[in-house]
Design an enzyme around this catalytic site. Structure first.
Site, PDB file in Angstrom:
ATOM      1  N   HIS A 170      19.824  70.817  18.490  1.00 45.10           N
ATOM      2  CA  HIS A 170      19.925  70.037  19.730  1.00 45.10           C
ATOM      3  C   HIS A 170      19.869  68.556  19.379  1.00 45.10           C
ATOM      4  CE1 HIS A 170      18.175  67.976  23.421  1.00 45.10           C
ATOM      5  NE2 HIS A 170      19.448  68.190  23.656  1.00 45.10           N
ATOM      6  N   LEU A 171      20.967  67.884  19.681  1.00 46.96           N
ATOM      7  CA  LEU A 171      21.100  66.479  19.325  1.00 46.96           C
ATOM      8  C   LEU A 171      21.205  65.677  20.619  1.00 46.96           C
ATOM      9  CD1 LEU A 171      21.284  64.929  16.701  1.00 46.96           C
ATOM     10  CD2 LEU A 171      23.759  65.297  16.701  1.00 46.96           C
ATOM     11  N   ARG A 172      20.046  65.134  21.034  1.00 50.49           N
ATOM     12  CA  ARG A 172      20.015  64.358  22.292  1.00 50.49           C
ATOM     13  C   ARG A 172      20.507  62.955  21.980  1.00 50.49           C
ATOM     14  NH1 ARG A 172      19.474  62.186  26.769  1.00 50.49           N
ATOM     15  NH2 ARG A 172      17.766  62.557  28.248  1.00 50.49           N
ATOM     16  N   ASP A 203      23.645  76.368  26.506  1.00 50.90           N
ATOM     17  CA  ASP A 203      23.367  75.684  25.235  1.00 50.90           C
ATOM     18  C   ASP A 203      21.959  76.020  24.739  1.00 50.90           C
ATOM     19  OD1 ASP A 203      25.686  74.346  24.524  1.00 50.90           O
ATOM     20  OD2 ASP A 203      25.125  72.435  25.445  1.00 50.90           O
ATOM     21  N   PRO A 218      14.666  59.861  39.108  1.00 47.49           N
ATOM     22  CA  PRO A 218      15.284  59.746  37.774  1.00 47.49           C
ATOM     23  C   PRO A 218      14.951  60.885  36.802  1.00 47.49           C
ATOM     24  CG  PRO A 218      13.881  57.825  38.232  1.00 47.49           C
ATOM     25  CD  PRO A 218      13.732  58.756  39.382  1.00 47.49           C
ATOM     26  N   GLU A 219      13.967  61.700  37.111  1.00 46.61           N
ATOM     27  CA  GLU A 219      13.566  62.742  36.149  1.00 46.61           C
ATOM     28  C   GLU A 219      14.642  63.812  36.016  1.00 46.61           C
ATOM     29  OE1 GLU A 219      11.215  62.150  34.322  1.00 46.61           O
ATOM     30  OE2 GLU A 219       9.851  60.846  35.438  1.00 46.61           O
ATOM     31  N   THR A 222      12.546  66.782  26.325  1.00 49.95           N
ATOM     32  CA  THR A 222      12.092  67.961  27.063  1.00 49.95           C
ATOM     33  C   THR A 222      13.111  69.092  26.935  1.00 49.95           C
ATOM     34  OG1 THR A 222      12.996  67.036  29.096  1.00 49.95           O
ATOM     35  CG2 THR A 222      10.649  66.762  28.742  1.00 49.95           C
ATOM     36  N   PHE A 223      14.361  68.747  26.711  1.00 53.26           N
ATOM     37  CA  PHE A 223      15.405  69.758  26.487  1.00 53.26           C
ATOM     38  C   PHE A 223      15.075  70.574  25.228  1.00 53.26           C
ATOM     39  CE2 PHE A 223      19.449  71.511  25.275  1.00 53.26           C
ATOM     40  CZ  PHE A 223      20.261  71.536  26.393  1.00 53.26           C
TER      41      PHE A 223
HETATM   42  N1  LIG Z   1      24.817  70.807  28.008  1.00 51.95           N
HETATM   43  C1  LIG Z   1      23.914  69.989  27.452  1.00 51.95           C
HETATM   44  N2  LIG Z   1      23.337  69.046  28.212  1.00 51.95           N
HETATM   45  C2  LIG Z   1      22.408  68.266  27.641  1.00 51.95           C
HETATM   46  C3  LIG Z   1      22.059  68.372  26.280  1.00 51.95           C
HETATM   47  N3  LIG Z   1      21.110  67.444  26.018  1.00 51.95           N
HETATM   48  C4  LIG Z   1      20.867  66.807  27.160  1.00 51.95           C
HETATM   49  N4  LIG Z   1      21.653  67.280  28.143  1.00 51.95           N
HETATM   50  C5  LIG Z   1      21.726  66.834  29.534  1.00 51.95           C
HETATM   51  O1  LIG Z   1      20.923  65.702  29.684  1.00 51.95           O
HETATM   52  C6  LIG Z   1      19.815  66.012  30.548  1.00 51.95           C
HETATM   53  C7  LIG Z   1      18.593  65.258  30.111  1.00 51.95           C
HETATM   54  O2  LIG Z   1      18.030  65.755  28.940  1.00 51.95           O
HETATM   55  P1  LIG Z   1      16.546  66.239  28.911  1.00 51.95           P
HETATM   56  O3  LIG Z   1      16.112  66.321  27.512  1.00 51.95           O
HETATM   57  O4  LIG Z   1      16.461  67.434  29.773  1.00 51.95           O
HETATM   58  O5  LIG Z   1      15.790  65.069  29.527  1.00 51.95           O
HETATM   59  P2  LIG Z   1      14.915  64.982  30.829  1.00 51.95           P
HETATM   60  O6  LIG Z   1      14.623  66.307  31.448  1.00 51.95           O
HETATM   61  O7  LIG Z   1      15.552  63.952  31.670  1.00 51.95           O
HETATM   62  O8  LIG Z   1      13.570  64.455  30.255  1.00 51.95           O
HETATM   63  P3  LIG Z   1      13.382  63.396  29.077  1.00 51.95           P
HETATM   64  O9  LIG Z   1      13.692  64.105  27.795  1.00 51.95           O
HETATM   65  O10 LIG Z   1      11.945  63.039  29.211  1.00 51.95           O
HETATM   66  O11 LIG Z   1      14.349  62.297  29.398  1.00 51.95           O
HETATM   67  C8  LIG Z   1      19.703  67.508  30.534  1.00 51.95           C
HETATM   68  O12 LIG Z   1      19.065  68.021  31.664  1.00 51.95           O
HETATM   69  C9  LIG Z   1      21.165  67.915  30.460  1.00 51.95           C
HETATM   70  O13 LIG Z   1      21.778  67.812  31.719  1.00 51.95           O
HETATM   71  C10 LIG Z   1      22.714  69.363  25.511  1.00 51.95           C
HETATM   72  O14 LIG Z   1      22.469  69.547  24.325  1.00 51.95           O
HETATM   73  N5  LIG Z   1      23.627  70.142  26.139  1.00 51.95           N
END
Ligand SMILES: Nc1nc2c(ncn2[C@@H]2O[C@H](COP(=O)(O)OP(=O)(O)OP(=O)(O)O)[C@@H](O)[C@H]2O)c(=O)[nH]1
Ligand SMILES: *[C@@H]1O[C@H](CO)[C@@H](O)[C@H](O)[C@H]1NC(C)=O
Ligand SMILES: *[C@@H]1O[C@H](CO)[C@@H](O)[C@H](O)[C@H]1NC(C)=O
Ligand SMILES: *[C@@H]1O[C@H](CO)[C@@H](O)[C@H](O)[C@H]1NC(C)=O
Length: 445
Positions: free
Chosen positions: A308-310, A387, A68-69, A404-405
């Site tokens: 960056h808006l997660r 991005d 899932p990571e 983490t993004f």
């Molecule tokens: N293109 C794009 N993809 C994004 C964005 N935010 C998140 N994603 C997608 O969502 C995935 C998960 O976000 P991450 O913050 O990397 O999360 P993670 O590596 O699963 O780790 P956690 O933050 O701990 O969940 C990313 O690897 C991208 O595929 C964004 O701003 N742009």
């Protein structure tokens, strides 16, 4: 050696727009350049450092991470494994790190495109990684190793009994598997399991190891207890960083240079839509990361706010540290005003509905929206990197709490030499009382 970085889907070439055509010519030129160099660097690392009288055995360290990571946590686990390989090479054999192919990630949801068995060369500069620690792509390992076999898989796990007496200590022991083993024996006695979509790959032996501690606690085990040539650590995220944010951490992080074609696309986008260029913004980048030592505060950045808006899983849990769209837009407007920025670039994983709502609330935002052809070429991972690259060059950046993004963007900006005040910022939840801002991690050169 087989270099998969050169592989280009033929279907795309038939239907390219001009943007893609530009990209393709750069990509092809660069891929050819990479091939030559990766070979040179790779062979150099094996001939120059090994005295003939004391030839060390070549051994391979493979690893994988809990399914899932996401992409950005996996990038972090790479740093831990690179550190382990450095320790192993100091103390013993000629270890090489095998790069686990990218694919089948939960977040990579764009359908109808092939997102498996993606070599690292599609996202990162292999030559840059090589300068830090010897690495090979998985397919290269298979070719060099004489077939799709991994001698020994060690499934890392915690201790069934937890921390004894509530005291944490470093330890590692062979133990019965706690969870159901994700590998099963076939008729020939080989272990079958998930090897990044390479169905023919199998393991000769699988055992479980309870480990508690830093990555390098595996060194004596790999050196002394195990003699196999190729060893894979599954659930490698179980191990901690050897020295988080220390010199070794930063060396590896700095070596994780994005693939050139993705940087070029990001730079073109900055120039075209954000009036941003490296010489005017003081963000000159050196292809050779060992020469990249920008002074803190020297980077100015392009005349735009980077955001960056997660969303997605970050809002489904109703986390109190994540804002509503309305709350986020209010903050964005106030930051634009404060920093006299007329443009805002937004990176987000928002779904279609939220994206529409965001566009309604913030009609003039700039986003990187790839065509179908571009998406096929870059894949979700490449688009995420573009991005991140664009956010990394903004005059001021604001990200999402504990994503983490966002963290990877902080690091990229630190490498470019931004003032920490312009980087370590995050949105607050609408009703969050104590909104602690991200930590500044300074580069150790
Ligand atoms: N293109 C794009 N993809 C994004 C964005 N935010 C998140 N994603 C997608 O969502 C995935 C998960 O976000 P991450 O913050 O990397 O999360 P993670 O590596 O699963 O780790 P956690 O933050 O701990 O969940 C990313 O690897 C991208 O595929 C964004 O701003 N742009
Ligand atoms: C490694 O070998 C040593 C010495 O034989 C033994 O004490 C130790 O338990 C072994 N460790 C693992 C993880 O198998
Ligand atoms: C499998 O690996 C373990 C741990 O290294 C070892 O004790 C065992 O003998 C191996 N089994 C076989 C069949 O080689
Ligand atoms: C781009 O930036 C430069 C210098 O910062 C400025 O002189 C120019 O007017 C800008 N162009 C546009 C189209 O905004």
């Amino acid at each position: 050696m087989a270099h998969r970085a050169v592989h280009i889907p033929v279907v795309c070439i038939a239907s390219i727009d001009s943007f893609t055509a530009l990209f393709l010519s750069i990509f092809i030129a660069f891929a050819a350049f990479e091939t030559v160099n990766a070979d040179n660097v790779f062979s150099a690392s094996h001939t120059a450092t090994v005295p003939i009288s004391a030839a060390r055995d070549l051994r391979y360290l493979l690893y994988d991470v809990n399914p899932p990571e996401g992409f950005n946590l996996r990038r972090d686990v790479y740093i831990r494994m690179a550190s382990l390989v450095k320790t192993l090479r100091k103390e013993g054999d000629d270890w090489v790190l095998v790069l686990p192919p990218w694919g089948r990630l939960y977040h990579w949801q764009s359908s109808n495109i092939h997102q498996m068995r993606i070599p690292w060369g599609e996202f990162f500069s292999i030559t840059s990684l090589q300068v830090n620690v010897p690495v090979v792509e998985f397919e290269e390992f298979i070719a060099e190793n004489g077939g799709p076999f991994i001698d020994q898989v060690l499934v890392l796990q915690n201790y069934a009994e937890g921390w004894t007496d509530g005291k944490w200590e470093e330890k590692v022991d062979e133990r019965p598997c706690i969870d159901k083993l994700m590998y099963s024996k076939d008729k020939q006695g080989y272990y079958r399991g998930w090897f990044w979509g390479y169905e023919e790959t199998r393991a000769r032996n699988v055992t479980c190891i309870s480990a508690q501690g830093h990555a390098s606690i595996m060194s004596p085990v790999l050196q002394k207890n195990i003699t196999a040539t190729s060893v894979m650590l599954d659930r490698a995220e179980t191990l901690l960083h050897d020295h988080y944010a220390g010199k070794d951490y930063w060396d590896t992080r700095r070596s994780m240079v994005f693939a050139k074609h993705l940087r070029v696309i990001g730079d073109d986008f900055r120039a075209k839509y954000l009036n941003s260029s490296d010489d005017r913004d003081f963000t000159i980048y050196s292809e050779d990361w060992t020469r990249m030592k920008a002074k803190l505060g020297s980077a100015k950045g392009g005349p735009y706010l980077g955001v960056h808006l997660r969303r997605k899983d970050f809002i489904w849990g109703h986390r109190e540290d994540v804002p509503s769209l309305k709350g986020a837009v209010k903050k964005i407007r106030s930051l634009m005003k404060k920093h006299k920025l007329e443009k805002v670039f937004v990176a987000t994983d928002a779904d279609e509905e939220e994206s529409k709502e965001l566009r309604r609330l913030l009609p003039d935002m700039v986003r990187f929206e790839p065509s179908t052809e571009d998406l096929e070429l870059f894949k979700d991972g490449g688009v995420a990197i573009i991005d991140q690259w664009i956010c990394a060059h903004a005059r001021y950046f604001i990200g999402t709490s504990v994503s983490t993004f966002s963290f990877r963007i902080h690091e990229e900006r630190e490498i470019l030499g931004f003032d920490p005040k312009a980087t370590y910022n995050r949105f607050c939840g609408d009703n969050e009382k104590e909104c602690e801002q991200p930590t500044h991690w300074k580069i150790v050169y």
